[in-house]
Motif scaffolding. Structure first.
Motif, PDB file in Angstrom:
ATOM      1  N   ALA A  93     -11.125  18.560 -71.011  1.00 26.74           N
ATOM      2  CA  ALA A  93     -12.352  17.879 -70.595  1.00 26.74           C
ATOM      3  C   ALA A  93     -13.589  18.712 -70.896  1.00 26.74           C
ATOM      4  O   ALA A  93     -14.628  18.190 -71.325  1.00 26.74           O
ATOM      5  CB  ALA A  93     -12.286  17.555 -69.099  1.00 26.74           C
ATOM      6  N   GLU A  94     -13.491  20.019 -70.684  1.00 30.33           N
ATOM      7  CA  GLU A  94     -14.648  20.882 -70.891  1.00 30.33           C
ATOM      8  C   GLU A  94     -14.895  21.216 -72.355  1.00 30.33           C
ATOM      9  O   GLU A  94     -16.045  21.336 -72.787  1.00 30.33           O
ATOM     10  CB  GLU A  94     -14.466  22.174 -70.092  1.00 30.33           C
ATOM     11  CG  GLU A  94     -14.485  21.973 -68.582  1.00 30.33           C
ATOM     12  CD  GLU A  94     -14.470  23.295 -67.817  1.00 30.33           C
ATOM     13  OE1 GLU A  94     -14.632  24.358 -68.460  1.00 30.33           O
ATOM     14  OE2 GLU A  94     -14.293  23.259 -66.580  1.00 30.33           O
ATOM     15  N   LEU A  95     -13.814  21.369 -73.124  1.00 31.37           N
ATOM     16  CA  LEU A  95     -13.958  21.841 -74.499  1.00 31.37           C
ATOM     17  C   LEU A  95     -14.026  20.721 -75.528  1.00 31.37           C
ATOM     18  O   LEU A  95     -14.420  20.946 -76.673  1.00 31.37           O
ATOM     19  CB  LEU A  95     -12.788  22.777 -74.844  1.00 31.37           C
ATOM     20  CG  LEU A  95     -12.742  24.087 -74.062  1.00 31.37           C
ATOM     21  CD1 LEU A  95     -11.451  24.837 -74.358  1.00 31.37           C
ATOM     22  CD2 LEU A  95     -13.940  24.964 -74.386  1.00 31.37           C
ATOM     23  N   GLY A  96     -13.654  19.503 -75.119  1.00 28.94           N
ATOM     24  CA  GLY A  96     -13.677  18.385 -76.056  1.00 28.94           C
ATOM     25  C   GLY A  96     -15.010  18.170 -76.744  1.00 28.94           C
ATOM     26  O   GLY A  96     -15.052  17.979 -77.974  1.00 28.94           O
ATOM     27  N   PRO A  97     -16.116  18.200 -76.005  1.00 26.25           N
ATOM     28  CA  PRO A  97     -17.419  17.991 -76.664  1.00 26.25           C
ATOM     29  C   PRO A  97     -17.759  19.053 -77.712  1.00 26.25           C
ATOM     30  O   PRO A  97     -18.609  18.824 -78.569  1.00 26.25           O
ATOM     31  CB  PRO A  97     -18.407  18.040 -75.491  1.00 26.25           C
ATOM     32  CG  PRO A  97     -17.596  17.624 -74.299  1.00 26.25           C
ATOM     33  CD  PRO A  97     -16.244  18.215 -74.538  1.00 26.25           C
ATOM     34  N   GLN A  98     -17.092  20.211 -77.629  1.00 26.96           N
ATOM     35  CA  GLN A  98     -17.319  21.272 -78.623  1.00 26.96           C
ATOM     36  C   GLN A  98     -16.315  21.207 -79.784  1.00 26.96           C
ATOM     37  O   GLN A  98     -16.258  22.115 -80.608  1.00 26.96           O
ATOM     38  CB  GLN A  98     -17.233  22.651 -77.957  1.00 26.96           C
ATOM     39  CG  GLN A  98     -18.469  23.034 -77.166  1.00 26.96           C
ATOM     40  CD  GLN A  98     -18.538  22.301 -75.839  1.00 26.96           C
ATOM     41  OE1 GLN A  98     -17.588  22.300 -75.054  1.00 26.96           O
ATOM     42  NE2 GLN A  98     -19.683  21.674 -75.577  1.00 26.96           N
ATOM     43  N   GLY A  99     -15.529  20.137 -79.831  1.00 23.98           N
ATOM     44  CA  GLY A  99     -14.604  19.966 -80.954  1.00 23.98           C
ATOM     45  C   GLY A  99     -13.253  20.629 -80.776  1.00 23.98           C
ATOM     46  O   GLY A  99     -12.495  20.756 -81.750  1.00 23.98           O
ATOM     47  N   VAL A 100     -12.933  21.039 -79.553  1.00 25.60           N
ATOM     48  CA  VAL A 100     -11.677  21.746 -79.302  1.00 25.60           C
ATOM     49  C   VAL A 100     -10.708  20.823 -78.577  1.00 25.60           C
ATOM     50  O   VAL A 100     -11.046  20.235 -77.551  1.00 25.60           O
ATOM     51  CB  VAL A 100     -11.917  23.017 -78.460  1.00 25.60           C
ATOM     52  CG1 VAL A 100     -10.598  23.762 -78.237  1.00 25.60           C
ATOM     53  CG2 VAL A 100     -12.930  23.925 -79.159  1.00 25.60           C
ATOM     54  N   THR A 157     -14.415  23.820 -83.626  1.00 24.94           N
ATOM     55  CA  THR A 157     -13.104  23.232 -83.910  1.00 24.94           C
ATOM     56  C   THR A 157     -12.000  24.160 -83.429  1.00 24.94           C
ATOM     57  O   THR A 157     -12.203  25.376 -83.319  1.00 24.94           O
ATOM     58  CB  THR A 157     -12.930  22.965 -85.416  1.00 24.94           C
ATOM     59  OG1 THR A 157     -11.690  22.299 -85.636  1.00 24.94           O
ATOM     60  CG2 THR A 157     -12.952  24.257 -86.219  1.00 24.94           C
ATOM     61  N   GLY A 158     -10.847  23.579 -83.146  1.00 31.38           N
ATOM     62  CA  GLY A 158      -9.696  24.380 -82.738  1.00 31.38           C
ATOM     63  C   GLY A 158      -8.741  23.590 -81.863  1.00 31.38           C
ATOM     64  O   GLY A 158      -9.085  22.522 -81.350  1.00 31.38           O
ATOM     65  N   VAL A 159      -7.530  24.117 -81.718  1.00 33.84           N
ATOM     66  CA  VAL A 159      -6.493  23.476 -80.912  1.00 33.84           C
ATOM     67  C   VAL A 159      -5.835  24.527 -80.028  1.00 33.84           C
ATOM     68  O   VAL A 159      -5.393  25.572 -80.522  1.00 33.84           O
ATOM     69  CB  VAL A 159      -5.421  22.795 -81.786  1.00 33.84           C
ATOM     70  CG1 VAL A 159      -4.383  22.094 -80.914  1.00 33.84           C
ATOM     71  CG2 VAL A 159      -6.050  21.822 -82.764  1.00 33.84           C
ATOM     72  N   ILE A 160      -5.774  24.240 -78.738  1.00 33.90           N
ATOM     73  CA  ILE A 160      -5.091  25.116 -77.772  1.00 33.90           C
ATOM     74  C   ILE A 160      -3.849  24.389 -77.279  1.00 33.90           C
ATOM     75  O   ILE A 160      -3.934  23.257 -76.797  1.00 33.90           O
ATOM     76  CB  ILE A 160      -6.009  25.457 -76.590  1.00 33.90           C
ATOM     77  CG1 ILE A 160      -7.237  26.229 -77.078  1.00 33.90           C
ATOM     78  CG2 ILE A 160      -5.259  26.267 -75.537  1.00 33.90           C
ATOM     79  CD1 ILE A 160      -8.311  26.412 -76.017  1.00 33.90           C
TER      80      ILE A 160
END
Length: 263
Positions: free
Chosen positions: A174-181, A137-140
């Motif tokens: 696109a890359e980090l979405g599947p990891q909840g970011v 989880t997280g937001v950039i």
């Protein structure tokens, strides 16, 4: 509160935008880690946050130094237990960058923002992304300005640099979405109360042979509400985007141009 129990790094927190975002995040319940190159400016922001009952930590970090960025992210994770939000509000002085026609602009002045802004955002987002992906989880958050998507003269390398940051944000999402970011870019216009925008408006006004106030009026007239966004308005939206209430929002450019860009 929107950001209760969240831990947020704000890079460039000693500046007008970063400082306001830090104060807003703290007011919404986040523990904020203020990072930047000028310790005194960071401490001034931290003191205001603490005086209002918030929690703020300060670290001197050069966002162009990847080892320093990684070490600081590790320190935040060890201290707080999680890294939930990363916001990069770092910037450069704009004298010799904006206000000069391309045909008269030295190559080094054109290159400077292009080599600086994307790298700074890449290094901080990479550090956050690695740790957020591991925790699931997280937001950039990144920030750009309206010339990234409009035809504006005398911007030098700034518009290409902002466009690159927006493209970077979409790729990261696109890359980090599947990891909840989630990754969102805030595209702003105006904020004339800041010292940097005062510098920018003065550079453009001088190039056009008008007063700084006349140039600000010209910019306000380009918005749909005939009013430029303020730093507080930008910070309020950043807090919402960073919160769980915006959970479906990623890979997006949040349009805070006051209608200067009509999506």
């Amino acid at each position: 509160m929107l950001l209760e129990n969240k831990n947020a790094i704000i890079y460039g927190a000693g500046g007008a935008v970063g400082g306001e975002v830090a104060r807003t995040f703290a007011a919404e319940g986040a523990r904020v880690f203020l990072a930047g190159r000028t310790g005194a400016a960071l401490e001034a922001v931290a003191e205001k946050i603490r005086a209002s009952g918030g929690v703020a930590d300060v670290a001197t970090v050069d966002v162009l130094d990847e080892d320093a960025v990684e070490a600081h992210a590790d320190a935040v994770l060890q201290e707080a237990g999680s890294l939930d939000i990363s916001f990069n509000a770092t910037s450069l002085p704009q004298t010799h960058i904006q206000g000069t026609p391309f045909v008269e602009l030295p190559a080094d002045d054109f290159d400077l923002p292009i080599t600086t802004y994307p790298r700074a955002n890449f290094l901080t987002a990479r550090a956050a992304g690695r740790r957020m992906a591991a925790q699931g989880t997280g937001v950039i958050l990144t920030i750009t300005a309206s010339p990234s998507r409009t035809a504006v003269p005398l911007m030098g390398g700034m518009a290409p640099a902002w466009a690159a940051v927006e493209a970077l944000s979409r790729g990261l999402a696109a890359e980090l979405g599947p990891q909840g970011v989630r990754v969102v870019c805030v595209n702003a216009a105006g904020m004339p109360e800041t010292s940097q925008l005062n510098e920018v408006y003065t550079l453009h006004a001088n190039a056009y042979g008008i007063t700084r106030d006349a140039f600000e009026t010209r910019m306000a007239e380009r918005t749909l509400r005939k009013k430029l966004p303020t730093v507080a308005e930008i910070a309020d939206v950043a807090a919402f985007v960073a919160s769980d209430r915006a959970a479906a929002m990623t890979g997006a450019i949040a349009n805070l141009s006051g209608g200067m860009i009509a999506d």
